[in-house]
Design a protein around this motif. Structure first.
Motif, PDB file in Angstrom:
ATOM      1  N   SER A 164     -29.729 -17.868  55.703  1.00 30.99           N
ATOM      2  CA  SER A 164     -29.162 -19.214  55.724  1.00 30.99           C
ATOM      3  C   SER A 164     -29.963 -20.090  56.677  1.00 30.99           C
ATOM      4  CB  SER A 164     -27.697 -19.164  56.163  1.00 30.99           C
ATOM      5  OG  SER A 164     -27.577 -18.457  57.384  1.00 30.99           O
ATOM      6  N   ASP A 211     -26.900 -24.615  59.572  1.00 30.70           N
ATOM      7  CA  ASP A 211     -25.585 -24.332  58.989  1.00 30.70           C
ATOM      8  C   ASP A 211     -24.624 -23.832  60.062  1.00 30.70           C
ATOM      9  OD1 ASP A 211     -26.382 -25.038  56.449  1.00 30.70           O
ATOM     10  OD2 ASP A 211     -27.017 -23.005  55.915  1.00 30.70           O
ATOM     11  N   THR A 263     -20.629 -20.380  57.729  1.00 31.75           N
ATOM     12  CA  THR A 263     -21.461 -20.378  56.519  1.00 31.75           C
ATOM     13  C   THR A 263     -22.528 -19.299  56.589  1.00 31.75           C
ATOM     14  OG1 THR A 263     -21.079 -22.738  56.149  1.00 31.75           O
ATOM     15  CG2 THR A 263     -23.024 -21.763  55.120  1.00 31.75           C
TER      16      THR A 263
END
Length: 602
Positions: A334, A338, A342
Motif C-alpha cells: 500500500s 494511506d 487501509t
C-alpha cells in the motif's frame, strides 16, 4: 355485551380445541407411520448394483423413499406448528377486531391475535398482530388511512375497532376503541401485579411504540425513551416483528440480545415464547467479548484499561513505520500516505493471496513492540482483539440482527467494538440518556452513519402512577418537561426514617402476589440488609433470580430495567444520591422502579 361476538368466540374456541385434539392424534399417527417406514427401509435396505438396469431400479427406489420421507417430514412440521399456534391461542384466541372497508363499501371483520390462524381452506380466522394490515389497528385512528404491504400502499377505511378481554371461551368484556387504543385495557394491565418476568404487551401496544416496532426504513434504529415508557417491551416485540418480517430467512438463532446482566436476561425470558417464537440468544457484553476473544485465540478477562478510542484515531492516520511482527513486503503493498487501517487490511489480503497467513492470528503481530510504536504503554487483549477485527476486516455472518438494551450504560469502546463486529447486522439500540449511573456519557448516534440511522423517542411513561411519575420526573433533567403520565394519581411518595424499615414493610398493603423492591446503593449494602430480612431474596447482577412476589433486595445498578409493585429506596440522603454528576440520575432511576407505591428512607 354483543351476543354475536360471544357466539363468534365460541365458534373459534371450539375449532381450536377440535384442532388440538385432531393434530395431537395426527402427530401420533405420523410417528407410528415413520417407525413403520423405518422398519421397512431397514428390511429392504440393500443396494443391487449388479447390472445397469438393477442400478436404475435401485436409485429409483431410493428416490421414491426419499420423497416419502420428505412428505412425511413436511406433514409433521406443519402439524407441529399448527398445534403450537392453536395451544398458544387457546387461552385468548384474539384481543382485537378491526372492521375495514377496502373500497367496496362492505366492511370486513379482521380479528387480531398473537399469531395467525387459518381454516382448512387457508381462510384467515385470526390475523397475526405483526401482519401489515394490523398496522391500521395500532395507528390509533378511524376513517380513511393506508398501510404498506409488499411494497404497495393499500388504501382502506377503518370503520370500527374493538378490544376484547377473553379467558378461554369466556368473553368477559368488549371495549370500543374509537378515541384511543385500549386505554381501559391498558390501565387494567398496568394495574396488575409486577412479579415474575416481563410480560408481552401485544394487546396494549401504543402508537409511538408501534412506530418503533415496525420501523424498517434504516438498518440501525436508536431509541431514547423515558423511564417506564416500555423500552424493553418494545425491543422484544420488535424482535418478534423482525422474525415475522424475515420469516423466510431468519430464525431465533440469527438474533442476539445484549443485556446488562444475567438477572435482566432472566427477567425478559419467556416474552418471545409467549408470542410464538423460540427464545433467541442473549448475553452480556463482557461474555460477548470473551467469546469472540476465544475465537481469535485471546483470553480476555476484562475490558477495563482499554485503548480502543485512541486506537480508532491512530488507525485513521498515515503510519510509515512497518508494524512490529509484519513483514516489510506485506506492508509495502500500500501507499505510505494511506491510513494505518487501509495499509493493514491490504497487507492481510496480500498474505491471504500468497498463502502466508499466520497459523495463530493472535500471534500475528508483536504486540508489546507494536504498543510502543503506537505510543501506548501496552495493548490489552481486548485492544488486540479490536485491532485484529479491524486489520482483517472480519465479516461475521452468524448474527443477522443485534438488539442492545440499557444502551446508555455502554462506553465509547463498546460502540467501536460493536460497529466493527456487527457492521453487516441490523441494529436496534434502546436506552435512556438520563439513566447512566457512572462513567462518561457518549452520544450513541455519533458511532453510526447518519444516512443509515433512525433516532426515535418514547416520551410517555406507562409504568407508574401519576404521583410517582411526577416525583421521578423532577430528577430527569431535560426529560423533566417531556415526560407524560397515563395512570391515575395514586398515592403520594413518602419520605420516612430508615430506622423504621420493618414498620414500613409491615404497613404496606397486603402483598399476596405483589412484589416489593428494596433498593440499596451497593451490592454490599443489599447483602447486609438481607440479613435483617430472612424472607427476602437478594438479586445480584450474575444471579439467576428474577423479580418474585414478596421482598426483593438488590442494588440500584441491578434494579435498573426491572419494576416492582412497591419500591423502597434506602439511604435516600446518602452521598450516593447526592453526587454532583450522577446524583439526580440515580434518584430518577430509583424513584421510577415502583408502579403503585414509593417509599424513600433517609
Amino acid at each position: 355485551m354483543s351476543e354475536s361476538e360471544a357466539h363468534h368466540l365460541q365458534v373459534i374456541y371450539q375449532r381450536l380445541t377440535g384442532d388440538i385434539d385432531r393434530l395431537t392424534a395426527q402427530l401420533a399417527a405420523l410417528s407410528q407411520t415413520a417407525r413403520a417406514m423405518k422398519q421397512q427401509l431397514n428390511s429392504e435396505g440393500h443396494l443391487d448394483l449388479g447390472t445397469f438396469s438393477d442400478q436404475l431400479e435401485t436409485y429409483a427406489s431410493i428416490e421414491a423413499n426419499n420423497r416419502q420421507i420428505d412428505t412425511l417430514n413436511a406433514r409433521h412440521d406443519t402439524a407441529v406448528t399448527r398445534l403450537a399456534h392453536a395451544q398458544l391461542l387457546l387461552p385468548q384466541a384474539y384481543f382485537a377486531k378491526l372492521q375495514l372497508d377496502f373500497g367496496d363499501g362492505d366492511a370486513e371483520a379482521l380479528y387480531l391475535g398473537k399469531v395467525g390462524y387459518t381454516d382448512e381452506a387457508a381462510n384467515d380466522l385470526i390475523y397475526d398482530w405483526r401482519a401489515p394490515v394490523a398496522d391500521a389497528y395500532y395507528a390509533n385512528r378511524t376513517g380513511a388511512t393506508t398501510y404498506q404491504a409488499n411494497g404497495r400502499t393499500i388504501p382502506i377505511t377503518v370503520v370500527a375497532r374493538q378490544q376484547f378481554i377473553i379467558d378461554h371461551a369466556d368473553l368477559q368484556q368488549v371495549i370500543d376503541t374509537d378515541a384511543a387504543i385500549g386505554d381501559p385495557l391498558l390501565l387494567d394491565v398496568l394495574a396488575s401485579n409486577r412479579s415474575g418476568g416481563l410480560q408481552e404487551i401485544t394487546a396494549t401496544i401504543q402508537q409511538e411504540q408501534n412506530a418503533i416496532i415496525r420501523e424498517n426504513s434504516q438498518p440501525t434504529v436508536i431509541v431514547d425513551g423515558v423511564a417506564g415508557s416500555g423500552k424493553t417491551s418494545v425491543l422484544l416485540q420488535r424482535v418478534a416483528y423482525q422474525l415475522y418480517r424475515h420469516r423466510d430467512s431468519w430464525t431465533p438463532a440469527d438474533i442476539l440480545i445484549l443485556t446488562p446482566n444475567v438477572a435482566f436476561s432472566r427477567y425478559i425470558r419467556g416474552v418471545l415464547p409467549a408470542l410464538g417464537e423460540a427464545e433467541p440468544l442473549s448475553t452480556t457484553y463482557g461474555n460477548l467479548v470473551q467469546a469472540w476473544g476465544r475465537q481469535f485465540g485471546l483470553a480476555i478477562s476484562t475490558t477495563n484499561g482499554n485503548h480502543l478510542t485512541e486506537l480508532a484515531k491512530i488507525m485513521q492516520a498515515p503510519f510509515t513505520e512497518t508494524p512490529a511482527g509484519l513483514t516489510a513486503a506485506a506492508y509495502a503493498q500500500s501507499n505510505a500516505h494511506d491510513s494505518l487501517l487501509t495499509r493493514m487490511q491490504r497487507a492481510w489480503r496480500w498474505l491471504q493471496a500468497v498463502d502466508r497467513l499466520p497459523d495463530d492470528v493472535s500471534q500475528w503481530l508483536d504486540w508489546p513492540t507494536l504498543a510502543q510504536q503506537l505510543g501506548l504503554a501496552t495493548l490489552t487483549t481486548y485492544d488486540q482483539l479490536y485491532l485484529l477485527l479491524r486489520f482483517t476486516a472480519y465479516q461475521q455472518t452468524a448474527t443477522a440482527a443485534l438488539f442492545v438494551d440499557e444502551a446508555q450504560d455502554y462506553a465509547a469502546d463498546t460502540w467501536l467494538f460493536l460497529t466493527a463486529l456487527y457492521h453487516n447486522a441490523a441494529l436496534t439500540i434502546v436506552g435512556d440518556h438520563r439513566q447512566r449511573l457512572t462513567g462518561q456519557a457518549v452520544t450513541i448516534p455519533d458511532y453510526f452513519e447518519s444516512a443509515k440511522t433512525t433516532v426515535l423517542h418514547l416520551t410517555t411513561s406507562y409504568r407508574a402512577t401519576g404521583e410517582i411519575t411526577r416525583f421521578f420526573a423532577q430528577f430527569a433533567g431535560d426529560w423533566q418537561t417531556t415526560i407524560q403520565a397515563v395512570q391515575a394519581a395514586g398515592t403520594t411518595p413518602q419520605v420516612l426514617k430508615q430506622a423504621d424499615l420493618n414498620r414500613v414493610l409491615a404497613a404496606l398493603p397486603a402483598t399476596v402476589g405483589q412484589s416489593i423492591g428494596i433498593l440499596t446503593p451497593s451490592q454490599a449494602a443489599a447483602a447486609e440488609l438481607a440479613k435483617q430480612l430472612p424472607d427476602a431474596q437478594v438479586i445480584t447482577s450474575d444471579s439467576t433470580q428474577t423479580v418474585r412476589p414478596g421482598l426483593n433486595v438488590l442494588p440500584l445498578t441491578v434494579a435498573k430495567g426491572l419494576e416492582f409493585d412497591f419500591a423502597v429506596v434506602t439511604d435516600w440522603q446518602a452521598d450516593f444520591y447526592q453526587d454532583a454528576q450522577f446524583g439526580n440520575n440515580r434518584r430518577y432511576v430509583a424513584a421510577s422502579r415502583g408502579t403503585k407505591g414509593l417509599i424513600l428512607l433517609t
